[in-house]
Write a protein that holds these residues in place. Structure first.
Motif, short mmCIF file in Angstrom:
data_model
loop_
_atom_site.label_atom_id
_atom_site.label_comp_id
_atom_site.label_asym_id
_atom_site.label_seq_id
_atom_site.Cartn_x
_atom_site.Cartn_y
_atom_site.Cartn_z
N ASP A 282 -23.46 12.87 74.13
CA ASP A 282 -22.00 12.80 74.18
C ASP A 282 -21.46 11.68 73.30
O ASP A 282 -20.45 11.85 72.62
N ARG A 283 -22.13 10.54 73.32
CA ARG A 283 -21.67 9.41 72.51
C ARG A 283 -21.73 9.74 71.03
O ARG A 283 -20.84 9.40 70.25
N LYS A 284 -22.81 10.38 70.61
CA LYS A 284 -22.95 10.75 69.21
C LYS A 284 -21.90 11.78 68.81
O LYS A 284 -21.34 11.73 67.72
N GLU A 285 -21.66 12.73 69.70
CA GLU A 285 -20.68 13.78 69.40
C GLU A 285 -19.27 13.22 69.31
O GLU A 285 -18.47 13.64 68.47
N LEU A 286 -18.94 12.25 70.15
CA LEU A 286 -17.62 11.64 70.08
C LEU A 286 -17.43 10.93 68.74
O LEU A 286 -16.37 11.03 68.12
N CYS A 287 -18.45 10.23 68.28
CA CYS A 287 -18.38 9.57 66.98
C CYS A 287 -18.23 10.60 65.87
O CYS A 287 -17.42 10.42 64.94
N ARG A 288 -19.01 11.68 65.93
CA ARG A 288 -18.90 12.72 64.90
C ARG A 288 -17.49 13.29 64.84
O ARG A 288 -16.92 13.48 63.76
N THR A 289 -16.89 13.54 65.99
CA THR A 289 -15.55 14.10 66.04
C THR A 289 -14.54 13.16 65.38
O THR A 289 -13.69 13.59 64.59
N GLU A 290 -14.63 11.87 65.71
CA GLU A 290 -13.69 10.90 65.15
C GLU A 290 -13.88 10.76 63.64
O GLU A 290 -12.91 10.70 62.88
N LEU A 291 -15.13 10.72 63.19
CA LEU A 291 -15.39 10.56 61.76
C LEU A 291 -14.95 11.79 60.98
O LEU A 291 -14.43 11.68 59.87
N GLN A 292 -15.15 12.97 61.54
CA GLN A 292 -14.70 14.16 60.83
C GLN A 292 -13.18 14.13 60.64
O GLN A 292 -12.68 14.47 59.57
#
Length: 502
Positions: free
Chosen positions: A197-207
């Motif tokens: 979940d933590r990695k996915e949240l970062c991916r979402t923000e960076l995208q």
């Protein structure tokens, strides 16, 4: 061997698309990425310097200090992420965040009911409203139209509304001490939902931020985070796809990454730490996300990483002995300092392929060649928007080989210590056997040859010094001899220290 090898790993594109890409325009850009609930992000830790606490410590009057409430760490849009009180440290390439956490805190966090059951719903169970690595695709009718349900699949899907409910993944039963040790280590160290979940949240923000520069780009989470072989300390790998056609990695990719690095070091510096452009064969930007405390590697258009993520994910789930064995081998290699391609040893990807190859080449194989058995599901020219669907349709592989995890681990070390011909053979998961080395320049004067299943390159090309190669071989040999005699994993991998480190 690889027809049109320059195009492998990339979707087929017609000349009319060379100037203007419309591949990603099929996905809605107007819909903002949905965010994970911040209540799910519970495991991130941070170091804070608080002036009030510092003064109290200096004065020795800590007892009179009022309780200090730390503000939640946020991304640029203000989405809060709750943090724990446990401090963490970070240095070097690998995350060492657990080293400074008190043992009782770690025990509370890691020894939960999720890791003590012998039946695991998923190694990386996914929330019902998310599809990791395929941003915004849950809004796209393109994906719904192309997906066909298949109730025979054994691989946990990435989106529960598009794939059938996953079957429970039952771990093998351990009947001896060594096998039980392998299982215990796997259950203690495997990646958990909160880690993903933590990695996915970062991916979402960076995208969201990167699309301000490259509006039609998509950012994919790839590698061990999604392929079923991740651990609690696994780094995150990201692939930024900016267009359909291949990108020149020496020129164009470096230019794109320089713009990304500039974005990270300026506008996103509040939560992106130490972005570095690494000019490798496949250049990357390395950075650390302060919110999740995860270190990431971001590449541009290295789409073979998307393809092999879902190939490996299928191997991970079609046989229940694969994931525990791979995790222990990765931990063993890390402990013995032979799991770092940047220092001339083996990458984690190469180690996974070596385990899969060994399981394919047993007298009674435990794994098949998925690319031979299901060529349509792992077609190297398949459009990227379809790649994630293939694992959902693959049934379990029923092997007649009943070997225990302990016996398989000993056999793995023996195979590479005494049986595999390093000088003349190449490890090929695609062919499910050892094949003669090619004569190409990439394979000459290489000590270890591990074929990438889709583009045919050598994933172990980093091992280019004989001294490092001899050291790797000696570690395999010593570990085989010790485990054969002792049948105790502690003799080659200290379990307590490894479990605490995660």
């Amino acid at each position: 061997m690889f027809p049109n090898c320059s195009k492998l790993g990339c979707p087929p594109f017609s000349p009319k698309h060379q100037q203007q890409s419309n591949f990603f325009s099929k996905l809605p850009l107007s819909v903002p990425p949905t965010h994970l609930s911040h209540q799910k992000i519970t495991g991130a830790q941070f170091n804070f310097q608080n002036s009030t606490l510092s003064r109290a410590l200096l004065s020795g009057n800590l007892a009179t200090t009022t309780a200090i409430t730390l503000p939640p760490m946020t991304y640029g849009n203000g989405s809060p992420v709750h943090t724990s009180d446990a401090p963490t440290s970070f240095r070097g390439r690998k995350r060492l965040s657990d080293q400074s956490i008190p043992h009782n805190v770690k025990r509370q966090r890691f020894h939960s009911h999720h890791s003590e059951t012998t039946v695991v719903n998923q190694a990386v169970p996914l929330p019902e409203d998310r599809r990791y690595s395929f941003p915004e695709s849950n809004q796209s009718p393109l994906f719904r139209a192309c997906y066909m349900r298949d109730l025979t699949g054994c691989v946990p899907p990435l989106h529960d509304t598009l794939c059938p409910d996953p079957k429970e993944t039952t771990l093998p039963v351990a009947k001896d001490k060594l096998s039980q040790q392998v299982l215990d280590l796997f259950q203690a160290c495997q990646q958990q939902t909160c880690d993903l979940d933590r990695k996915e949240l970062c991916r979402t923000e960076l995208q969201r931020e990167i699309q301000r520069i490259f509006p039609h780009s998509r950012l994919f989470l790839v590698g061990s985070s999604l392929n079923g072989f991740g651990t609690r300390s696994s780094d995150g790998d990201l692939c930024l796809v900016v267009k359909e056609e291949p990108v020149n990695q020496k020129t164009e990719a470096r230019h794109i990454l320089s713009l990304v690095q500039k974005l990270f070091s300026t506008k996103l510096s509040s939560y992106i730490e130490r972005p570095q452009l690494i000019r490798a064969k496949v250049p990357i930007v390395k950075f650390r996300d302060k919110v999740s405390c995860v270190e990431f590697d971001l590449n541009v258009n290295n789409v073979v990483g998307i393809r092999n993520t879902f190939l490996l994910r299928t191997y991970a789930y079609i046989e229940n002995r694969v994931r525990p064995l791979v995790l222990v081998v990765k931990k063993w290699a890390s402990f013995h300092d032979i799991n770092d391609a940047s220092r001339g040893t083996l990458s984690s990807y190469s180690l996974v392929l070596m385990v899969l190859h060994y399981l394919q080449t047993l007298p009674e194989p435990i794994l098949p060649s998925l690319q031979k058995k299901y060529p349509e599901s792992f077609d190297p020219t398949m459009q990227l928007n379809l790649v994630h669907q293939a694992p959902c349709t693959i049934p379990p592989y029923l092997s007649k080989n009943g070997s225990s995890l302990g016996d398989l681990l000993i056999g793995f070390f023996k195979y590479y210590a005494t049986e595999f011909d390093w000088s003349h053979q190449m490890i090929s998961v695609r062919e499910a056997k050892a094949i003669p080395r090619p004569d190409g320049i990439e394979w000459r004067n290489k000590f270890i040859c591990v074929e990438e299943p889709f583009d045919g390159t050598n994933t172990a090309r980093a091992v280019h010094e004989k001294q490092k190669f001899d050291f790797i071989k000696s570690e395999f040999l010593k570990s085989w001899q010790v485990l054969r005699d002792k049948k105790d994993l502690n003799y080659v991998l200290p379990l307590r220290a490894t479990t605490q480190k995660k």
